[in-house]
Every structure is written in structure tokens, then in C-alpha cells.
Write a protein that holds these residues in place. Structure first.
Motif, PDB file in Angstrom:
ATOM      1  N   MET A  84       0.830  -1.205   0.000  1.00 18.13           N
ATOM      2  CA  MET A  84       0.000   0.000   0.000  1.00 18.13           C
ATOM      3  C   MET A  84       0.864   1.255   0.000  1.00 18.13           C
ATOM      4  SD  MET A  84      -2.957   1.351  -0.267  1.00 18.13           S
ATOM      5  CE  MET A  84      -4.255   0.153   0.092  1.00 18.13           C
ATOM      6  N   ARG A  85       1.988   1.225   0.671  1.00 16.08           N
ATOM      7  CA  ARG A  85       2.873   2.396   0.672  1.00 16.08           C
ATOM      8  C   ARG A  85       3.355   2.721  -0.741  1.00 16.08           C
ATOM      9  NH1 ARG A  85       3.952   4.310   5.552  1.00 16.08           N
ATOM     10  NH2 ARG A  85       4.031   2.912   7.367  1.00 16.08           N
ATOM     11  N   GLU A  86       3.489   1.712  -1.577  1.00 12.18           N
ATOM     12  CA  GLU A  86       3.989   1.919  -2.940  1.00 12.18           C
ATOM     13  C   GLU A  86       2.935   2.504  -3.875  1.00 12.18           C
ATOM     14  OE1 GLU A  86       5.303  -1.888  -4.177  1.00 12.18           O
ATOM     15  OE2 GLU A  86       7.045  -1.927  -2.820  1.00 12.18           O
ATOM     16  N   GLN A  87       1.658   2.433  -3.498  1.00  8.18           N
ATOM     17  CA  GLN A  87       0.602   2.919  -4.375  1.00  8.18           C
ATOM     18  C   GLN A  87       0.552   4.449  -4.367  1.00  8.18           C
ATOM     19  OE1 GLN A  87      -0.759   0.608  -6.271  1.00  8.18           O
ATOM     20  NE2 GLN A  87       0.422  -0.877  -5.064  1.00  8.18           N
ATOM     21  N   ASP A  88       0.277   5.023  -5.535  1.00  9.77           N
ATOM     22  CA  ASP A  88       0.277   6.482  -5.630  1.00  9.77           C
ATOM     23  C   ASP A  88      -1.121   7.087  -5.512  1.00  9.77           C
ATOM     24  OD1 ASP A  88      -0.801   5.744  -8.048  1.00  9.77           O
ATOM     25  OD2 ASP A  88       0.788   6.652  -9.281  1.00  9.77           O
ATOM     26  N   PHE A  89      -2.173   6.253  -5.328  1.00 12.33           N
ATOM     27  CA  PHE A  89      -3.506   6.822  -5.156  1.00 12.33           C
ATOM     28  C   PHE A  89      -3.734   7.203  -3.694  1.00 12.33           C
ATOM     29  CE2 PHE A  89      -4.002   2.137  -5.139  1.00 12.33           C
ATOM     30  CZ  PHE A  89      -4.518   1.929  -3.866  1.00 12.33           C
ATOM     31  N   GLU A  90      -4.628   8.171  -3.497  1.00  8.50           N
ATOM     32  CA  GLU A  90      -4.957   8.582  -2.139  1.00  8.50           C
ATOM     33  C   GLU A  90      -5.674   7.459  -1.397  1.00  8.50           C
ATOM     34  OE1 GLU A  90      -5.523  13.416  -2.736  1.00  8.50           O
ATOM     35  OE2 GLU A  90      -7.304  12.128  -2.633  1.00  8.50           O
ATOM     36  N   TYR A  91      -5.464   7.390  -0.093  1.00  5.22           N
ATOM     37  CA  TYR A  91      -6.146   6.366   0.686  1.00  5.22           C
ATOM     38  C   TYR A  91      -7.653   6.617   0.592  1.00  5.22           C
ATOM     39  CZ  TYR A  91      -6.962   2.883   4.259  1.00  5.22           C
ATOM     40  OH  TYR A  91      -7.369   1.748   4.914  1.00  5.22           O
ATOM     41  N   PRO A  92      -8.436   5.612   0.215  1.00  6.87           N
ATOM     42  CA  PRO A  92      -9.863   5.837  -0.039  1.00  6.87           C
ATOM     43  C   PRO A  92     -10.683   5.952   1.237  1.00  6.87           C
ATOM     44  CG  PRO A  92      -9.325   3.532  -0.374  1.00  6.87           C
ATOM     45  CD  PRO A  92      -8.022   4.235  -0.113  1.00  6.87           C
ATOM     46  N   ASN A  93     -11.741   6.758   1.173  1.00  3.73           N
ATOM     47  CA  ASN A  93     -12.751   6.719   2.234  1.00  3.73           C
ATOM     48  C   ASN A  93     -13.641   5.499   1.983  1.00  3.73           C
ATOM     49  OD1 ASN A  93     -15.422   7.557   0.828  1.00  3.73           O
ATOM     50  ND2 ASN A  93     -13.981   9.154   0.177  1.00  3.73           N
ATOM     51  N   GLY A  94     -14.554   5.231   2.902  1.00 11.40           N
ATOM     52  CA  GLY A  94     -15.301   3.985   2.840  1.00 11.40           C
ATOM     53  C   GLY A  94     -16.602   4.020   2.068  1.00 11.40           C
ATOM     54  N   LEU A  95     -16.967   5.172   1.480  1.00 15.39           N
ATOM     55  CA  LEU A  95     -18.313   5.301   0.918  1.00 15.39           C
ATOM     56  C   LEU A  95     -18.564   4.372  -0.268  1.00 15.39           C
ATOM     57  CD1 LEU A  95     -21.069   6.644   0.851  1.00 15.39           C
ATOM     58  CD2 LEU A  95     -20.063   8.484  -0.540  1.00 15.39           C
ATOM     59  N   LEU A  96     -17.699   4.396  -1.259  1.00 16.08           N
ATOM     60  CA  LEU A  96     -17.945   3.596  -2.453  1.00 16.08           C
ATOM     61  C   LEU A  96     -17.969   2.109  -2.128  1.00 16.08           C
ATOM     62  CD1 LEU A  96     -18.336   3.290  -5.493  1.00 16.08           C
ATOM     63  CD2 LEU A  96     -15.838   3.427  -5.751  1.00 16.08           C
ATOM     64  N   ALA A  97     -17.036   1.663  -1.314  1.00 10.77           N
ATOM     65  CA  ALA A  97     -16.979   0.240  -0.977  1.00 10.77           C
ATOM     66  C   ALA A  97     -18.218  -0.193  -0.194  1.00 10.77           C
ATOM     67  CB  ALA A  97     -15.716  -0.063  -0.178  1.00 10.77           C
ATOM     68  N   ALA A  98     -18.673   0.646   0.729  1.00 10.21           N
ATOM     69  CA  ALA A  98     -19.884   0.320   1.482  1.00 10.21           C
ATOM     70  C   ALA A  98     -21.093   0.279   0.560  1.00 10.21           C
ATOM     71  CB  ALA A  98     -20.098   1.338   2.607  1.00 10.21           C
ATOM     72  N   THR A  99     -21.166   1.207  -0.379  1.00 10.35           N
ATOM     73  CA  THR A  99     -22.265   1.212  -1.344  1.00 10.35           C
ATOM     74  C   THR A  99     -22.231  -0.052  -2.191  1.00 10.35           C
ATOM     75  OG1 THR A  99     -22.107   3.627  -1.404  1.00 10.35           O
ATOM     76  CG2 THR A  99     -23.423   2.584  -3.109  1.00 10.35           C
ATOM     77  N   ALA A 100     -21.028  -0.496  -2.548  1.00  6.55           N
ATOM     78  CA  ALA A 100     -20.897  -1.731  -3.320  1.00  6.55           C
ATOM     79  C   ALA A 100     -21.377  -2.939  -2.515  1.00  6.55           C
ATOM     80  CB  ALA A 100     -19.450  -1.920  -3.759  1.00  6.55           C
ATOM     81  N   CYS A 101     -21.080  -2.964  -1.230  1.00  8.82           N
ATOM     82  CA  CYS A 101     -21.578  -4.051  -0.382  1.00  8.82           C
ATOM     83  C   CYS A 101     -23.104  -4.059  -0.369  1.00  8.82           C
ATOM     84  CB  CYS A 101     -21.048  -3.895   1.036  1.00  8.82           C
ATOM     85  SG  CYS A 101     -19.290  -4.270   1.224  1.00  8.82           S
TER      86      CYS A 101
END
Length: 217
Positions: A84-101
Motif C-alpha cells: 500500500m505504501r507503494e501505491q500512488d492513489f490517495e487512501y480511499p474513504n469507505g463510501l464507495l466500498a460500502a455502497t458496493a456491499c
């Protein structure tokens, strides 16, 4: 032995939820647990992340510090902090993933919710994929076996109301952290216990279910 219901309030981006989930599953048959999945998001926007942590880079740094504690506590040692440290995207908030669930819940009930939650957590904490990106989330849903068109429709049209239902329930219960368990509609547990501790708590609750009406917090 009667079924013991547990409402499991979680946030996909929460590493402590990732630590607790397999322990619940390991005890499911032993205690005849009916585990109902509920979404409860701690930060639901980029603005909320900045308000909580000061900046998006600081959010990632602080959260990955939390990941280190979770990695030490995890039984299976799956959490991939260097990745995860190597990834260049911002750390995501939980909204989209919760909506997907919730989209998965609309299509396949509680089992669908559990499947999507597990797949998204694996993608996030082990494979370090960007679950704040809609295309990535849709790809994960397809990999989990959901029909892409039906899932995309559910994500837009069905999931928001279901998510709000879970969030409202969590707020009414006074939840302030995840993971949180509501056991037999009366007992609340808001910490990540070891497998041994969780087994003992569930045993105590089952043994005393008819003797107490208190809410544990």
C-alpha cells in the motif's frame, strides 16, 4: 442450541474489521451464529478525511500506522503494508466500498453482502487495489460473480437507500467505531477481540442470555 444473531457493523477500509471477520467465521458453526452484515462508515468523503487527518498524505500515513498494529494482531498475517505504501492513489474513504456491499446485498441478500465485503477487503488490504475507484470496484464485483450490468444498476439505484438504513441504525445505537458487534439485539461489543476472547464472550452471552437485559459497551 438456538441460533445466536450477530449484527456485524464494519467499514471495508478498516483493517481491524479485516482482523475480526475470520474469527467470527471460525466460530460461526460452533455457536450457530447468524452473522448479519451492516455498513458503518467512519469517513465518507475526501473532505471528511482531510478534516479528520489534516491532509490526504497524512491520512495515509496515519492509517498505515494503524495497519501495523492490525498486522501484529492478525492471525493469518495477510495485511500488505509495503504494497500500500507503494501505491500512488490517495487512501480511499469507505463510501464507495460500502455502497458496493449494499449493491451486492440488494442482488444476493446477506450472503452477497458478506461476499462483496470479503472481496473488497482482500483487494484493499492484501492486493492494494484502489477501492475508491468505481471501475476497480465494478471489476471486483464481476470477479466475485455478479452480473456487471445488474451490479452497476444496483449500485446506482438500490444501494444508497440500503446504506442509509445501516448508517441510521448504527447512529441510533450510538456506534462510534468499527468493528462493532450487536449480539442477540442486546449486547454491544466495540473492539477487536482475539479468537479466545471472542469465544469466551459468546459463551458467556449464551449461558446468560435469559438472565440479563444489559447492553455491553
Amino acid at each position: 442450541m438456538s441460533t445466536l444473531q450477530i449484527e456485524f457493523f464494519h467499514d471495508v477500509v478498516c483493517a481491524w474489521c479485516f482482523v475480526l471477520a475470520p474469527r467470527l467465521k471460525q466460530l460461526q458453526a460452533e455457536f450457530e451464529l447468524d452473522i448479519q452484515h451492516r455498513s458503518f462508515i467512519l469517513q465518507s468523503s475526501r473532505e471528511a478525511m482531510i478534516q479528520r487527518f489534516g491532509s490526504m498524505p497524512q491520512a495515509k500515513e496515519t492509517i498505515l500506522d494503524h495497519w501495523q498494529a492490525c498486522a501484529r494482531a492478525e492471525d493469518e498475517k495477510r495485511i500488505n503494508i509495503p504494497g500500500m505504501r507503494e501505491q500512488d492513489f490517495e487512501y480511499p474513504n469507505g463510501l464507495l466500498a460500502a455502497t458496493a456491499c449494499q449493491a451486492a446485498h440488494a442482488l444476493a441478500g446477506n450472503a452477497g453482502h458478506e461476499l462483496m465485503f470479503d472481496r473488497l477487503q482482500w483487494a484493499h488490504l492484501v492486493k492494494n487495489r484502489n477501492i475508491g475507484d468505481k471501475a476497480t470496484v465494478l471489476a471486483i464485483a464481476a470477479e466475485a460473480g455478479f452480473d456487471p450490468q445488474a451490479f452497476a444498476h444496483s449500485l446506482q439505484h438500490d444501494a444508497p437507500a440500503l446504506l442509509e438504513r445501516d448508517l441510521r441504525q448504527g447512529r441510533e445505537l450510538g456506534l462510534r467505531s468499527v468493528p462493532s458487534l450487536v449480539i442477540a439485539e442486546r449486547f454491544r461489543l466495540s473492539e477487536c477481540l482475539t479468537l479466545k476472547q471472542l469465544r469466551q464472550v459468546l459463551s458467556d452471552i449464551r449461558d446468560n442470555l435469559d438472565k440479563t437485559e444489559a447492553i455491553l459497551s
